[in-house]
Motif scaffolding. Structure first.
Motif, PDB file in Angstrom:
ATOM      1  N   ASN A 177       0.812  -1.176  -0.018  1.00 25.10           N
ATOM      2  CA  ASN A 177      -0.010  -0.017  -0.182  1.00 25.10           C
ATOM      3  C   ASN A 177       0.833   1.161  -0.084  1.00 25.10           C
ATOM      4  O   ASN A 177       0.797   2.132  -0.619  1.00 25.10           O
ATOM      5  CB  ASN A 177      -0.971   0.164   1.208  1.00 25.10           C
ATOM      6  CG  ASN A 177      -2.138  -0.811   1.207  1.00 25.10           C
ATOM      7  OD1 ASN A 177      -2.521  -1.630   0.137  1.00 25.10           O
ATOM      8  ND2 ASN A 177      -3.046  -0.765   1.858  1.00 25.10           N
ATOM      9  N   ILE A 180       2.514   1.857  -3.481  1.00 26.56           N
ATOM     10  CA  ILE A 180       1.653   2.346  -4.424  1.00 26.56           C
ATOM     11  C   ILE A 180       1.226   3.743  -4.282  1.00 26.56           C
ATOM     12  O   ILE A 180       1.117   4.824  -5.041  1.00 26.56           O
ATOM     13  CB  ILE A 180       0.253   1.717  -4.421  1.00 26.56           C
ATOM     14  CG1 ILE A 180       0.529   0.135  -4.894  1.00 26.56           C
ATOM     15  CG2 ILE A 180      -0.921   2.222  -5.301  1.00 26.56           C
ATOM     16  CD1 ILE A 180      -0.490  -0.806  -4.582  1.00 26.56           C
ATOM     17  N   GLU A 181       1.097   4.060  -2.950  1.00 22.97           N
ATOM     18  CA  GLU A 181       0.690   5.510  -2.394  1.00 22.97           C
ATOM     19  C   GLU A 181       1.803   6.356  -2.712  1.00 22.97           C
ATOM     20  O   GLU A 181       1.739   7.657  -2.998  1.00 22.97           O
ATOM     21  CB  GLU A 181       0.579   5.466  -0.999  1.00 22.97           C
ATOM     22  CG  GLU A 181      -1.030   5.065  -0.379  1.00 22.97           C
ATOM     23  CD  GLU A 181      -1.025   5.121   1.089  1.00 22.97           C
ATOM     24  OE1 GLU A 181      -0.029   5.485   1.761  1.00 22.97           O
ATOM     25  OE2 GLU A 181      -1.874   4.197   1.385  1.00 22.97           O
TER      26      GLU A 181
END
Length: 204
Positions: A177, A180-181
């Motif tokens: 996560n 990706i962020e």
């Protein structure tokens, strides 16, 4: 002076409104891919842009606001058990958010008098730093506070043996996560900040 203060207040109000939309409107600020795990958030982009425009002090306060809203959400409308367990802890909710708000402003200040190309590179770095600081501090603080009670948290995270070290499970579960962020924020931050800074210079 008054004109600058009015402009800054208007910018802050606009970003607070945008942040509240991201927080409370589904699939704008928090995009859930795996039901058991915390959502991927677009909030770091808003934090990075605001901090770069307004400076590290204002960015830190905006990060604090993010952390307080995280804490509020964890008690009122948690999206999953992992988020509930993590962000009901005041330190896990607030400390990563504060650092995420501080770093882009500091990076922007360091590169403020550099060449245009260097400044644009700094916006990429600031965007990535915002997301990575948030993810890394969440992982480290969770490892610290759940050191003696990791079994329940691992159970909610799923697909991990009870003997799996908590920090390894967190890196695997939250690290993707975070990456990706970080890519999302790093790419979009210069595309937003560059024209906004040009527009603000014209208004001075």
């Amino acid at each position: 002076m008054q004109k600058t203060q009015t402009r800054n207040l208007a910018i802050t109000a606009l970003f607070v409104a945008l942040f509240l939309l991201q927080t409370f409107v589904p699939n704008i600020g928090y995009i859930r891919i795996l039901p058991a795990l915390p959502a991927i958030t677009t909030v770091p982009l808003t934090v990075a842009v605001y901090s770069l425009l307004m400076g590290p002090k204002a960015g830190t306060l905006f990060g604090l606001f993010w952390g307080l809203m995280r804490l509020f959400q964890a008690y009122t409308q948690p999206g999953d058990m992992v988020s509930l367990m993590l962000f009901q802890n005041v330190f896990i909710a607030i400390v990563p958010s504060v650092f995420a708000g501080l770093l882009p402003g500091l990076i922007g200040r360091i590169f403020a008098k550099k060449s245009t190309q260097a400044r644009e590179v700094s916006y990429v770095l600031a965007g990535a730093a915002t997301s990575l600081a948030n993810t890394i501090f969440v992982i480290l603080l969770t490892s610290l506070f759940f050191m003696d009670r990791s079994t329940q948290l691992l159970g909610y995270m799923g697909n991990f043996n009870q003997g799996t070290p908590l920090i390894l499970a967190l890196v695997i579960a939250l690290g993707m996560n975070g990456l990706i962020e970080a890519v999302f924020t790093a790419v979009l931050t210069p595309l937003i900040v560059t024209p906004l800074k040009k527009m603000l210079r014209r208004l001075q």
